[in-house]
Structure formats: structure tokens, C-alpha cells
Design a protein around this motif. Structure first.
Motif, PDB file in Angstrom:
ATOM      1  N   CYS A  27       2.995   6.108 -14.294  1.00 51.66           N
ATOM      2  CA  CYS A  27       3.762   5.504 -13.200  1.00 51.66           C
ATOM      3  C   CYS A  27       3.136   5.841 -11.853  1.00 51.66           C
ATOM      4  N   ALA A  28       2.773   7.105 -11.663  1.00 52.66           N
ATOM      5  CA  ALA A  28       2.171   7.520 -10.392  1.00 52.66           C
ATOM      6  C   ALA A  28       0.837   6.819 -10.165  1.00 52.66           C
ATOM      7  N   ALA A  29       0.028   6.692 -11.219  1.00 59.63           N
ATOM      8  CA  ALA A  29      -1.272   6.034 -11.083  1.00 59.63           C
ATOM      9  C   ALA A  29      -1.117   4.562 -10.727  1.00 59.63           C
ATOM     10  N   LEU A  30      -0.144   3.887 -11.338  1.00 61.33           N
ATOM     11  CA  LEU A  30       0.064   2.470 -11.043  1.00 61.33           C
ATOM     12  C   LEU A  30       0.611   2.282  -9.628  1.00 61.33           C
ATOM     13  N   LEU A  31       1.524   3.128  -9.220  1.00 62.09           N
ATOM     14  CA  LEU A  31       2.071   3.041  -7.863  1.00 62.09           C
ATOM     15  C   LEU A  31       0.971   3.236  -6.817  1.00 62.09           C
ATOM     16  N   GLN A  32       0.083   4.174  -7.079  1.00 58.44           N
ATOM     17  CA  GLN A  32      -1.014   4.418  -6.145  1.00 58.44           C
ATOM     18  C   GLN A  32      -1.970   3.232  -6.112  1.00 58.44           C
ATOM     19  N   SER A  33      -2.292   2.679  -7.291  1.00 58.40           N
ATOM     20  CA  SER A  33      -3.197   1.535  -7.357  1.00 58.40           C
ATOM     21  C   SER A  33      -2.602   0.327  -6.626  1.00 58.40           C
ATOM     22  N   CYS A  34      -1.310   0.079  -6.828  1.00 58.14           N
ATOM     23  CA  CYS A  34      -0.657  -1.051  -6.162  1.00 58.14           C
ATOM     24  C   CYS A  34      -0.615  -0.842  -4.650  1.00 58.14           C
TER      25      CYS A  34
ATOM     26  N   VAL B 207       5.626  -1.532  -4.458  1.00 55.37           N
ATOM     27  CA  VAL B 207       6.395  -1.873  -5.653  1.00 55.37           C
ATOM     28  C   VAL B 207       7.847  -1.414  -5.543  1.00 55.37           C
ATOM     29  N   LEU B 208       8.072  -0.226  -4.997  1.00 56.21           N
ATOM     30  CA  LEU B 208       9.414   0.348  -4.937  1.00 56.21           C
ATOM     31  C   LEU B 208      10.131   0.053  -3.620  1.00 56.21           C
ATOM     32  N   HIS B 209       9.556  -0.836  -2.808  1.00 56.22           N
ATOM     33  CA  HIS B 209      10.183  -1.250  -1.541  1.00 56.22           C
ATOM     34  C   HIS B 209      10.481  -0.047  -0.647  1.00 56.22           C
ATOM     35  N   LEU B 210       9.502   0.827  -0.488  1.00 54.04           N
ATOM     36  CA  LEU B 210       9.687   2.020   0.329  1.00 54.04           C
ATOM     37  C   LEU B 210       9.927   1.660   1.801  1.00 54.04           C
ATOM     38  N   GLN B 211       9.235   0.638   2.279  1.00 52.12           N
ATOM     39  CA  GLN B 211       9.395   0.243   3.676  1.00 52.12           C
ATOM     40  C   GLN B 211      10.832  -0.186   3.957  1.00 52.12           C
ATOM     41  N   ALA B 212      11.427  -0.953   3.047  1.00 50.56           N
ATOM     42  CA  ALA B 212      12.812  -1.387   3.234  1.00 50.56           C
ATOM     43  C   ALA B 212      13.770  -0.193   3.142  1.00 50.56           C
TER      44      ALA B 212
END
Length: 319
Positions: free
Chosen positions: A269-276, A283-288
């Protein structure tokens, strides 16, 4: 009073008969386009239509409604689609056009088609998006392939994004076909405005898990297949890192994952989040989330800020 009731009954019967006649004309006098195929070379456009045109028969029970496929080319997208429509046995109807297939989901192509749909009605903005791999000639020459294609489109549709979402990041299912069969390919294509990135089967399942897509996710962890039927993703924003917690419920008859398997899933999960993030995808809408909490999400803009540190924990329920 009796005559009034008689006239009323007669009018109801006439209205019912007219409605039945209208519905029959709607279904038998038009070619119902179910899916659109679009491709572009350096100089020309290619358009294909998967359609259904019931053929009348002396016995209504023997009427045929098999799916068929036509294709055409043109110097513009509009001309290619118009040529494909002219090849249909009846006037085209896009009322049930639920799918759009593209060998390459290029953003300019999607934008051009969306504008054409809004202007001409040659499709639906709610159509599901798919990547396509296969020779288009097979669909026109092999009589069984159109029906097989429709079956696979319906099977993969729940996880496919829609045309009106093409400016947002999304994972497109990939359908492939040969002269004999149509299959849903493992993995998928991660579509963004900037690029399209193929994902392995494991990466595609992790993306769907993090994105909260429904259905059972199947993952190979430490050499063992683990099924996840439900997952809740919780996010906590901190100054130096982002805490991500996955609370998973395993599928029926799936073994309870070990600590090592949970750690492996957390690392994936961490690797995919970093790649995206490096591709400009939040992916997780952190900005919102940051905007709702602090009034500004500028520090979590993936196009301007470095990737945050991810701390990912995975937990499985005991039942």
C-alpha cells in the motif's frame, strides 16, 4: 353513466395498444448501440459500434437479437462515427450505449469524444471506460465474439470509471480478445490526465482496496492467496507523515493472515501510494482532507509538494 364507463375502458385499451406499438417500433426499427470503440492513428480515426438489431420473424419467439459489430474510418472522429452509423442496418440509437473501449486511453481522445457526445448525442457521458487489446477485425468476422465481448464488459463494469470522470485518476479494466475468445486481463491501466500506467494484478488489487471499490479483492501474500471482502481505510494527517490504517474483513473460507502477511500488504500500500503521488495522483484525497481540517490543502498538492512519509498499518478482523 354506463356509456361513459364503456368509453373510458375503450380509451384505456387504445392507449395500451399505442404504447405497445411504440415500444415495439422502438426496439425493432433501430440499431441499439451498446458500446463504442475508438482509436486514432497519426492521420485517421477508427470507430467501431457494438450493436443489437432485432430481426423480425413470422414467429415472434424466433426473433433474433444477436450482437454484431461494425467499423469504419474517417479523417475526423465525427466522420468515422458517422460512417460506422451508416453501416448499421437501422438508425442508430445510443440510449443503451454503456461502454467505451479504447486501445489507448489518451486524454485528448477522451475529451474530444465527450464533447462530441454532448453536441451530437452519439454516446453517453455515463459510459464505462475500458482499455482494449485485440484486432478489431476479429469482432467483425467472428460471429460469437460480440456476444462474448458484451458478457465480459458487464462482468468488469462495476470497477470501471465513467466517461465524465476521465479528468480524474482512475483504474481502467483491460479486455483482450483473439479470434476465439474475449477475456478480462489481469491488472489494469492507471489513467491520469498526464499519462497511462499499466499496473500488475497485485498493484491493481491494492489500488482498488485503497480507493474503496466494492467486491472481493484477491491478494497473494507470502505465497498464500488471501481474500478481502470489505476494507475500511482511515487517514490521519500529521506534520511529518501520513498515517494510513486498513481494517479488513477477510472473505469466506480465506485464512486469517499472519503478521508477516499484514506487513507485506502494508508495504504494498505504501509503495503504491508513493508511486501514485509521484505521478501527481492523490489517491486518498489528502488535499481535500487538509482543506477541511485547516482551511487549506496547499501542503498536500501532489503536483507541487514532495511525497509525504507513509506509515501504513493493516489489521484483520477475527471473524
Amino acid at each position: 353513466m354506463k356509456n361513459a364507463k364503456t368509453y373510458k375502458s375503450l380509451l384505456v385499451m387504445l392507449l395500451a395498444g399505442w404504447c405497445l406499438l411504440f415500444l415495439r417500433c422502438e426496439s425493432t426499427e433501430k440499431s441499439m448501440v451498446r458500446a463504442v470503440y475508438l482509436a486514432r492513428t497519426e492521420q485517421r480515426y477508427q470507430a467501431g459500434l457494438l450493436y443489437q438489431a432485432p430481426q423480425a420473424a413470422a414467429d415472434a419467439a424466433e426473433a433474433s437479437a444477436a450482437l454484431q459489430f461494425v467499423q469504419a474510418e474517417g479523417q475526423t472522429m465525427e466522420r468515422a462515427l458517422a460512417a460506422a452509423e451508416q453501416a448499421l442496418p437501422q438508425t442508430a440509437s445510443f440510449r443503451l450505449c454503456d461502454y467505451l473501449l479504447l486501445p489507448k486511453a489518451a486524454e485528448p481522445l477522451l475529451t474530444e469524444y465527450e464533447q462530441l457526445v454532448l453536441r451530437r448525442g452519439c454516446g453517453r457521458t455515463a459510459a464505462r471506460l475500458f482499455c482494449a487489446e485485440g484486432e478489431i477485425e476479429h469482432l467483425t468476422t467472428q460471429a460469437t465474439l460480440p456476444d462474448a465481448l458484451m458478457a465480459q464488459l458487464k462482468a468488469a463494469a462495476p470497477t470501471a470509471p465513467r466517461l465524465y470522470q476521465h479528468t480524474e485518476p482512475g483504474l481502467l479494466p483491460v479486455l483482450g480478445w483473439s479470434a476465439k475468445e474475449v477475456t478480462i486481463q489481469e491488472g489494469g491501466v492507471l489513467h491520469t490526465v498526464a499519462a497511462n500506467t499499466p499496473l500488475s494484478p497485485e498493484q491493481a488489487e491494492v489500488f482498488r482496496l485503497l480507493a474503496g471499490q466494492g467486491g472481493t479483492r484477491q491478494l497473494w501474500l507470502e505465497g498464500e492467496r488471501i481474500g478481502i471482502r470489505r476494507c475500511t481505510v482511515s487517514v490521519t494527517l500529521q506534520k511529518a507523515q501520513v498515517l494510513v490504517r486498513l481494517d479488513c474483513q477477510r472473505a469466506a473460507h480465506s485464512p486469517l493472515p499472519t503478521q508477516a502477511q499484514q506487513q507485506q500488504l502494508a508495504a504494498q500500500c505504501a509503495a503504491l501510494l508513493q508511486s501514485c503521488w509521484q505521478q501527481g495522483m492523490d489517491v486518498l484525497h489528502l488535499q481535500a482532507r487538509a482543506t477541511l481540517r485547516d482551511g487549506s490543502g496547499a501542503s498536500f498538492d501532489p503536483t507541487k509538494n514532495a511525497c509525504p512519509q507513509w506509515r501504513t498499518d493493516v489489521h484483520f478482523m477475527l471473524y
